[in-house]
Design a protein around this motif. Structure first.
Motif, PDB file in Angstrom:
ATOM      1  N   ILE A  94       0.862  -1.180   0.000  1.00 49.50           N
ATOM      2  CA  ILE A  94       0.000   0.000   0.000  1.00 49.50           C
ATOM      3  C   ILE A  94       0.902   1.235   0.000  1.00 49.50           C
ATOM      4  N   SER A  95       0.315   2.384  -0.277  1.00 48.39           N
ATOM      5  CA  SER A  95       1.102   3.613  -0.234  1.00 48.39           C
ATOM      6  C   SER A  95       1.284   4.060   1.220  1.00 48.39           C
ATOM      7  N   ARG A  96       2.225   4.935   1.421  1.00 50.15           N
ATOM      8  CA  ARG A  96       2.466   5.484   2.756  1.00 50.15           C
ATOM      9  C   ARG A  96       1.223   6.233   3.242  1.00 50.15           C
ATOM     10  N   GLN A  97       0.575   6.969   2.348  1.00 49.31           N
ATOM     11  CA  GLN A  97      -0.633   7.710   2.719  1.00 49.31           C
ATOM     12  C   GLN A  97      -1.776   6.770   3.111  1.00 49.31           C
ATOM     13  N   THR A  98      -1.891   5.647   2.421  1.00 53.18           N
ATOM     14  CA  THR A  98      -2.919   4.666   2.782  1.00 53.18           C
ATOM     15  C   THR A  98      -2.612   4.051   4.140  1.00 53.18           C
ATOM     16  N   LYS A 101      -3.720   6.560   6.617  1.00 58.22           N
ATOM     17  CA  LYS A 101      -5.187   6.647   6.640  1.00 58.22           C
ATOM     18  C   LYS A 101      -5.795   5.456   7.385  1.00 58.22           C
ATOM     19  N   ARG A 102      -5.307   4.263   7.119  1.00 61.36           N
ATOM     20  CA  ARG A 102      -5.856   3.068   7.777  1.00 61.36           C
ATOM     21  C   ARG A 102      -5.528   3.061   9.265  1.00 61.36           C
ATOM     22  N   LEU A 103      -4.356   3.543   9.621  1.00 64.09           N
ATOM     23  CA  LEU A 103      -4.031   3.641  11.048  1.00 64.09           C
ATOM     24  C   LEU A 103      -4.926   4.675  11.730  1.00 64.09           C
ATOM     25  N   LYS A 104      -5.172   5.775  11.038  1.00 67.79           N
ATOM     26  CA  LYS A 104      -6.047   6.820  11.595  1.00 67.79           C
ATOM     27  C   LYS A 104      -7.453   6.286  11.848  1.00 67.79           C
ATOM     28  N   GLN A 105      -7.924   5.384  10.997  1.00 69.40           N
ATOM     29  CA  GLN A 105      -9.239   4.768  11.182  1.00 69.40           C
ATOM     30  C   GLN A 105      -9.307   3.969  12.481  1.00 69.40           C
ATOM     31  N   GLU A 106      -8.157   3.519  12.969  1.00 65.43           N
ATOM     32  CA  GLU A 106      -8.085   2.775  14.232  1.00 65.43           C
ATOM     33  C   GLU A 106      -7.564   3.672  15.361  1.00 65.43           C
ATOM     34  N   ASN A 107      -7.605   4.981  15.120  1.00 61.91           N
ATOM     35  CA  ASN A 107      -7.119   5.956  16.113  1.00 61.91           C
ATOM     36  C   ASN A 107      -5.663   5.699  16.502  1.00 61.91           C
TER      37      ASN A 107
END
Length: 168
Positions: A94-98, A101-107
């Motif tokens: 995945i990209s660094r931005q993804t 983003k996915r980590l942010k979804q899990e706070n």
């Protein structure tokens, strides 16, 4: 013992007990006499603390989600000095931005996970008296022993040398 260390040990015990099971069950899993586990954190040796921490890590790895995957990749990449967001993202295809983003979804954030893994591994590595503290710092991706010492003191309230002396 410093209050931060007491707090950390209490949090590990609470986390491990939160999955259900008695203090006696936890003591058996960690191969620690129940009376020592139930007592003050100062009653535990460094090897007993390390066993508790390894149980906690094992439970965390069993937790479903994206951040545990990232945490495990960080742990594996630390010793090679390649625990960077771009490298972990590439491992996951995945990209660094993804990744962010996915980590942010899990706070979560990559920086926070990296810090957590370094702290976890630091406790384990510092307990290994066959490793020099300089070697521990390198294994954790710190450029210098002084940077590792500052981080360890921030995490534990003690320098790595004092922590090692107190618990060995």
């Amino acid at each position: 013992m410093e209050p931060l260390v007491n707090h950390l040990i209490d949090r590990i015990r609470s986390y491990l007990q939160s999955a259900g099971g008695s203090l006696r069950d936890l003591a058996n899993q960690a191969n620690i006499p129940p009376e020592r586990l139930a007592g003050e954190p100062t009653d535990l040796s460094l090897s007993q603390l390390a066993r508790l921490w390894m149980l906690a890590q094992e439970r965390m790895r069993q937790t479903p989600g994206f951040s545990p995957q990232v945490r495990e990749l960080i742990r594996r990449k630390l010793e090679t000095g390649r625990a960077r967001a771009a490298v972990i993202a590439a491992e996951l295809h995945i990209s660094r931005q993804t990744l962010y983003k996915r980590l942010k979804q899990e706070n979560q954030t990559f920086a926070a996970l990296l810090e957590d893994v370094r702290r976890e591994q630091a406790l384990w590595f510092v307990s290994d008296t066959d490793r020099s503290l300089t070697e521990v710092a390198q294994c954790l991706g710190f450029s210098e022993l002084s940077a590792f010492s500052r981080a360890f003191k921030r995490w534990m309230g003690l320098s790595p040398a004092r922590f090692r002396a107190r618990f060995s």
